[in-house]
Design an enzyme around this catalytic site. Structure first.
Site, short mmCIF file in Angstrom:
data_model
loop_
_atom_site.label_atom_id
_atom_site.label_comp_id
_atom_site.label_asym_id
_atom_site.label_seq_id
_atom_site.Cartn_x
_atom_site.Cartn_y
_atom_site.Cartn_z
N LYS A 91 0.85 -1.21 0.00
CA LYS A 91 0.00 0.00 0.00
C LYS A 91 0.88 1.25 0.00
CE LYS A 91 -2.76 -0.81 3.57
NZ LYS A 91 -2.37 -2.14 4.07
N CYS A 180 -12.78 2.37 15.93
CA CYS A 180 -11.47 1.76 15.75
C CYS A 180 -10.66 1.71 17.04
CB CYS A 180 -10.77 2.59 14.66
SG CYS A 180 -9.03 2.38 14.48
N MET A 181 -10.51 2.84 17.72
CA MET A 181 -9.57 2.91 18.83
C MET A 181 -10.20 3.29 20.16
SD MET A 181 -6.90 1.98 17.41
CE MET A 181 -5.76 2.14 18.77
N MET A 347 -7.48 -4.34 16.44
CA MET A 347 -8.92 -4.44 16.38
C MET A 347 -9.47 -5.68 17.07
SD MET A 347 -9.71 -1.70 14.99
CE MET A 347 -8.22 -0.85 15.45
N GLY A 384 -4.80 1.98 14.16
CA GLY A 384 -5.06 1.56 12.80
C GLY A 384 -4.87 2.67 11.78
N GLN A 385 -5.39 3.87 12.11
CA GLN A 385 -5.36 4.96 11.13
C GLN A 385 -4.13 5.83 11.33
OE1 GLN A 385 -9.36 6.53 9.83
NE2 GLN A 385 -9.86 5.93 11.93
#
Lengths: 758, 243
Positions: A91, A180-181, A347, A384-385
């Site tokens: 990615k 997510c977090m 996650m 995650g982000q």
């Protein structure tokens, strides 16, 4: 020799030699033709200039050099001087394609007569401001909302937070980090009083045991996984324990794999803590001087903890988790007895009903065994982000929060922020606003009339999505995104084209508390503008131009970093100049000559920590970290004959989130993520073959997927990815959430699987 | 001495032969000693010896034949000896020395002989290093001539560009005009990795490899961008010779 020289018709010997010699010479150097190529190898993709930047995607935040030719990004390569040592994953490499994918939103659009039509920026922004103003005037500030993203720049989230909470005066300001977090946040804040990991990536170079739980690190944080593998390559005695219901690529590298059922982490960690106590692995100094114990709202003692975890002997926990008691004991022994143990999770723990309890269970294991605060020993929740940390968690851009770890419900915190933001006392509302799921519920009910959505795709990512998608048709949705159509822009009343990645400048904060700069190196396409510009414009039109005085990335940054000095998330020393020069800096960083902080809570290392003790847990009033006593809870959404299988969701390496960005990339077209992993036992039972179209049904909805028989999942469990827009798995997932963090549980619900009848 | 008869000619040949033999042996030993390396890869030493012997022998033959014994040799003998000295021995010398250089420079020791390479060779042989070079060396994934295993453009069967690169490296090195830390110029050819790795079951089952196959084969994306660093990064190089 002495003959007369006859003029021959062809070449003379001399000429022949000359011709041959020259030809040979040319034949030798001909392959080197091309001016530069004569002397040196030329790169396959020529680049005019390389710029230092960061990857657009995950929370690892890899440094990269961005190659630009003719105002176009043509190549990227890893930055050798950044923490990722020049490495990128697929990615990361595809960053060079993402700006040029099909489907870029190029101009504003307004919905007229049910269809989205092109409009000018003035028309669009006027409409947005008017509708928001009307709603605020008629129904009050809580009738409008903002839904942001862990992928916006810090300056953008900060500005939106200030505008909505201190300008408009509503706390309906939330974002996709809630999905997510949020449980990681509550896990850390309930344990330490402050959010964010205490350690850093460098700790991975010193660990002797990696405890990876609820993380498919190889696919989702690949460069961090490589770093851990490097440690194992240099020190083969390093142990890797993986706790994951699936036998992922990560689990295949484990020395010990515990394939627990989804949602049974609390039982596992309680049992491991029981093993620590029974085998004498408790750090008594920690327990006596640096820890406190709590259960719910009650204070507890270490003796209470002992009794509590004694209810989870290995045999009982093993039954709950669906593994063997020996594995629990071995995992516990390895965890505790290694010289330095580092835990990694994402996650798998966060997206559970007991997300908070699972998070603080891992933290508790580290605190009790003393695997904390030393190189290689730390509980490290991976984000995650790319900017959930810096942009949303640290700026408090969630409906219950304020900047720097403050809470909306706390009157002192509200007053502090009102003063710092120079707004009158009482401007910030005392009640927390709607969290993500509740927000879209409110939109569906009509309690929230207008919502500004930026840089995220809730139409695809909300759990039990059918319910909320219907709701979005009702509200006045303003969606700023770089791509159109997405599952959210199709519901928009106004679509605003947003600049992406290096088309705009800003700062993000990655999983290890590193704030780093993303430069602007090319112009955005069409009429796209940066999200900061959009927010500043919106603020002016809605009458708060005097509040949002900082209008450029640098000005917003300076405002925010000075405000941060009034908290323990102090990064005042991270100036724009330093960000431009360095490959990011780890906060806390209170002064301009401070190098950044690798390990928090250590007096002498963490500038926020004081005293001469081993630790200073300054986030808690008594200076002690809290170990929580949590109990395993049975699953919500029970398994019945009608819904006998466990449905688990997740991601793969090659695609990002809802595929709006990676979907158009040419190299990734062959990667189709819309399959259902099903174990051959179950496939046999339900008469399903490889490649069959199947319907996965839950109490909430159904989705069609292509069956992929696999030994990766356990019998009784099926798995699908969240990526595909053509097959929305969130129609099936459950919108039940963790009671503390409000984060939905995507990782488990009850489903049935049947072959689709043609 | 005037060669009046066949006996004199035969004696001349014997002397020539003996002289050549002694010179060759002496030259060869000089060559080995100069290198200081008694760990000889079978073949290289022999090639080297033949090359040196031919070169020296050729020179001596020519000097003797043309300036000393010319008048005493028959025309035929003279021309045969000239053939030997001007064509046969030079060709032998050229072939042998080419082979020596081409084969000898494949060895790790050849690369290590320039001190700017010290950090790379130190890293290669360091069992605790996780670089690609070190891992391929430690695990014997490349059995010998490990540098050459990935940098194959330098061999006799390599590219002309490789020879040009070698020349350029040598030129910059001996003139001291290389920039430190040294960097790899241009794109590294993936064929160096793919000729071992592509087609294996492990490689083929990775989705990312299949997605990038066309890019990899055209060097639009380098294997080492994901799987590197192949060697210690500039800031990690230790044991480096300072300029």
């Amino acid at each position: 020799m002495a003959d007369k020289d006859e003029k021959s018709e062809g070449l003379t010997r001399r000429d022949a030699l000359r011709v041959l010699g020259v030809s040979a010479g040319i034949a030798m150097i001909a392959p080197l033709s091309g001016c530069g190529g004569v002397w040196e190898r030329q790169p396959v993709i020529p680049v005019d200039a390389w710029h230092k930047g960061v990857c657009r995607f995950c929370g690892t935040g890899c440094g990269m050099m961005i190659g630009v030719t003719d105002n176009k990004v043509v190549d990227v390569k890893g930055d050798e001087y950044a923490h990722n040592r020049g490495r990128l994953c697929i990615k990361g490499l595809m960053n060079r394609e993402i700006l040029y994918g099909e489907g870029r939103a190029l101009y504003p659009m307004i919905r007229k007569n049910g269809k989205l039509e092109r409009a000018t920026w003035d028309e669009a922004m006027d409409l947005v401001a008017t509708r928001f103003r009307e709603a605020i005037d008629e129904y009050g500030p809580d009738s409008v909302a903002f839904y942001g993203s862990g992928q916006l720049y810090t300056q953008e989230s900060y500005t939106a937070n200030k505008l909505f909470k201190a300008g408009i005066g509503t706390n309906n300001m939330d974002g996709n980090p809630r999905l997510c977090m949020a449980s990681a946040v509550t896990g850390y804040t309930s344990s330490f009083g402050k959010d964010e990991p205490a350690g850093c990536y460098e700790d991975m170079d010193y660990s002797d045991c990696f405890f990876i739980t609820g993380s498919n690190t190889l696919e989702c944080h690949p460069i961090l996984w490589e770093r851990m593998l490097d440690r194992k390559r240099s020190h083969p005695e390093t142990r890797i324990i993986v706790v994951d219901p699936r036998r992922t690529f990560t689990a295949m590298h484990a020395d010990l794999h515990l394939p627990i059922y989804p949602g049974t982490d609390v039982a596992l960690y309680n049992s491991m803590m029981n093993e620590f106590i029974e085998n004498g692995f408790i750090d008594r100094d920690m327990v006596e001087n640096y820890l406190s114990f709590q259960e719910g709202k009650q204070k507890r003692t270490f003796e209470d903890l002992k009794k509590h975890v004694a209810q989870y002997p290995a045999e009982r926990a093993a039954k709950i988790c669906g593994i063997s008691p020996r594995d629990i004991q071995e995992a516990a022994f390895t965890f505790a007895s290694s010289k330095a143990t580092l835990s990694i999770w994402t996650m798998g723990l966060n997206q559970q009903v007991q997300g908070t309890a699972s998070n603080r269970g891992v933290v508790a294991m580290h605190l009790l065994t003393g695997h904390f605060g030393r190189p290689g020993a730390t509980p490290f929740s991976l984000t995650g982000q790319p900017n959930a940390c810096g942009g949303v968690r640290d700026t408090g851009s969630l409906s219950h929060a304020l900047p720097g770890g403050r809470l909306v419900a706390n009157a002192t915190h509200r007053e502090e922020m009102e003063d710092l933001w120079k707004v009158p006392r009482g401007r910030i509302g005392p009640k927390p606003g709607y969290h993500a799921v509740a927000l879209f519920e409110a939109i569906a009910k009509g309690d929230v009339k207008c919502c500004l959505v930026m840089c995220t795709n809730p139409g695809q990512t909300l759990p039990n999505s059918n319910l909320y998608r219907k709701g979005m048709e009702k509200g006045f949705m303003v969606v700023a995104d770089s791509f159109h159509p997405t599952e959210t822009t199709i519901f928009a009343d106004v679509v605003l084209p947003a600049a992406m990645w290096v088309e705009k400048e800003g700062v993000k904060g990655n999983a290890e508390r590193r704030y780093h700069l993303y430069p602007k190196v090319v112009d955005p396409p069409g009429e796209a503008r940066s999200d900061l510009d959009i927010l500043v414009d919106f603020a002016e039109r809605i009458g708060h131009g005097d509040l949002i005085t900082a209008k450029t990335p640098k000005d917003v940054w300076d405002e925010w970093r000075h405000i941060s000095a009034h908290s323990k998330y102090n990064f005042e020393g991270i100036t724009y100049e330093r960000l431009q020069k360095e490959r990011g800096i780890l906060w806390p960083c209170p002064t301009e000559d401070h190098p950044g902080t690798k390990r928090r809570y250590i007096p002498g290392e963490d500038p926020m920590a004081h005293g001469g003790g081993r630790f200073d847990f300054y986030g808690k009033p008594d200076g002690r970290a809290t170990v929580w006593l949590d109990s395993h809870e049975e699953p919500v959404d029970p398994y019945t004959d009608e819904f006998p299988l466990i449905f688990n969701t997740g991601r793969i390496l090659e695609h990002w989130h809802t595929m709006t960005i990676t979907g158009p990339v040419p190299e990734l077209q062959s990667i189709h993520p819309d399959y259902l992993e099903i174990h051959p036992h179950d496939a046999h039972h339900f008469n399903i073959r490889e490649g069959d179209q199947v319907i996965v049904r839950s109490r909430r909805g159904e989705v069609e997927l292509r069956a992929k028989l696999s030994l990766v999942v356990r019998p009784g469990m099926v798995f699908a990815t969240m990526h595909s827009a053509k097959h929305l798995v969130n129609q099936v997932t459950h919108d039940v959430y963790d009671p503390f963090s409000k984060q939905p549980a995507y990782k488990r619900c009850a489903v049935s699987v049947r072959k689709k009848t043609v | 001495m005037v060669m009046r008869n066949i006996r004199h000619i035969r004696r001349a040949w014997m002397r020539l032969g003996l002289t050549w033999t002694w010179m060759s042996l002496f030259g060869s030993n000089l060559a080995f000693a100069a290198e200081g390396n008694t760990n000889i890869v079978p073949g290289i030493g022999l090639l080297r010896g033949i090359g040196i012997a031919s070169a020296l022998g050729g020179i001596i033959v020519l000097i003797l034949v043309h300036f000393v014994y010319r008048k005493r040799l028959s025309r035929g003998t003279y021309h045969w000896l000239l053939l030997l000295g001007l064509f046969v021995l030079p060709i032998t010398a050229t072939l042998s020395s080419m082979a020596t250089v081409m084969e000898g420079t494949k060895r790790v020791e050849a690369c290590a002989s320039c001190h700017v390479m010290d950090p790379f060779v130190n890293d290669l042989k360091n069992p605790a290093s996780p670089t690609l070079a070190a891992r391929h060396y430690k695990n014997k994934w490349i059995a010998k001539d490990q540098c050459y295993g990935c940098h194959i453009s330098y061999g006799a069967t390599g590219t002309i560009a490789g020879k040009r690169d070698g020349f350029r490296h040598w030129l910059y090195y001996v003139t001291g005009t290389y920039s430190d830390p040294i960097k790899f110029v241009g794109s590294y050819s993936n064929s160096n990795c793919l000729y071992c790795h592509e087609g294996t079951r492990i490689w083929e089952r990775i989705k990312s490899h299949n997605a990038l196959r066309a890019d990899l084969e055209q060097d639009l994306v380098a294997c080492i961008r994901c799987h590197g660093p192949p060697h210690p990064l500039p800031q990690e190089r230790t044991g480096s010779a300072m300029k």
